[in-house]
Design an enzyme around this catalytic site. Sequence first.
Site, PDB file in Angstrom:
ATOM      1  N   HIS A  71       0.819  -1.216   0.000  1.00 13.31           N
ATOM      2  CA  HIS A  71       0.000   0.000   0.000  1.00 13.31           C
ATOM      3  C   HIS A  71       0.854   1.268   0.000  1.00 13.31           C
ATOM      4  CE1 HIS A  71       1.134  -0.043   4.205  1.00 13.31           C
ATOM      5  NE2 HIS A  71       0.703   1.208   4.285  1.00 13.31           N
ATOM      6  N   HIS A  86       1.881   6.924  -0.288  1.00 10.51           N
ATOM      7  CA  HIS A  86       1.044   6.100   0.594  1.00 10.51           C
ATOM      8  C   HIS A  86      -0.357   6.033  -0.011  1.00 10.51           C
ATOM      9  CE1 HIS A  86      -1.238   4.798   4.094  1.00 10.51           C
ATOM     10  NE2 HIS A  86      -0.099   4.488   4.682  1.00 10.51           N
TER      11      HIS A  86
END
Length: 166
Positions: A71, A86
């Site tokens: 992620h 992110h």
Amino acid sequence: MLKKLFGKKEEAPKTVVASAPLTGTVKSLDEVPDPVFSQKMMGDGIAIDPSEGKVVSPVDGEIMQLFPTKHAVGIKAKNGAELLIHIGLETVSMNGEGFEAHVSEGSKVNKGDALITFDLDLVKEKAKSTITPIILTNGDNMGELVKKEAVSVTAGKEEVLEITAE
């Protein structure tokens, strides 16, 4: 051959211009609904609310970190700037579901190379937000960070950050 061994070492650029790593709408960090990012606890930068699930490298550099859950990814640019991308907020709890990495730690990347693809609809469904912060994590060791005027961006096209080394 000897010239290669003893020739001039390629000098790192002082300033690096980062392109948008995702296609979508640029937001300021204070619009990110997470205090870690909105209060710049990890560093300064921008955020992008993505309209498609593809992350490309914003700079030429090296992958420093690829989270096991895919992620988030950290890239070191040629001037030493360290960027964290992110994807979404609270996406770590998805345990990698819907994320596919196209690089690994230590990979050399060029601006525009595919880093991670993800299922945007699944992130919308399972995460707190799709807003993706792009953070300069070692800003204290760098000179200047300039945020370019951009609203709607295409991955790998528009310039979003200009980072100068000290």
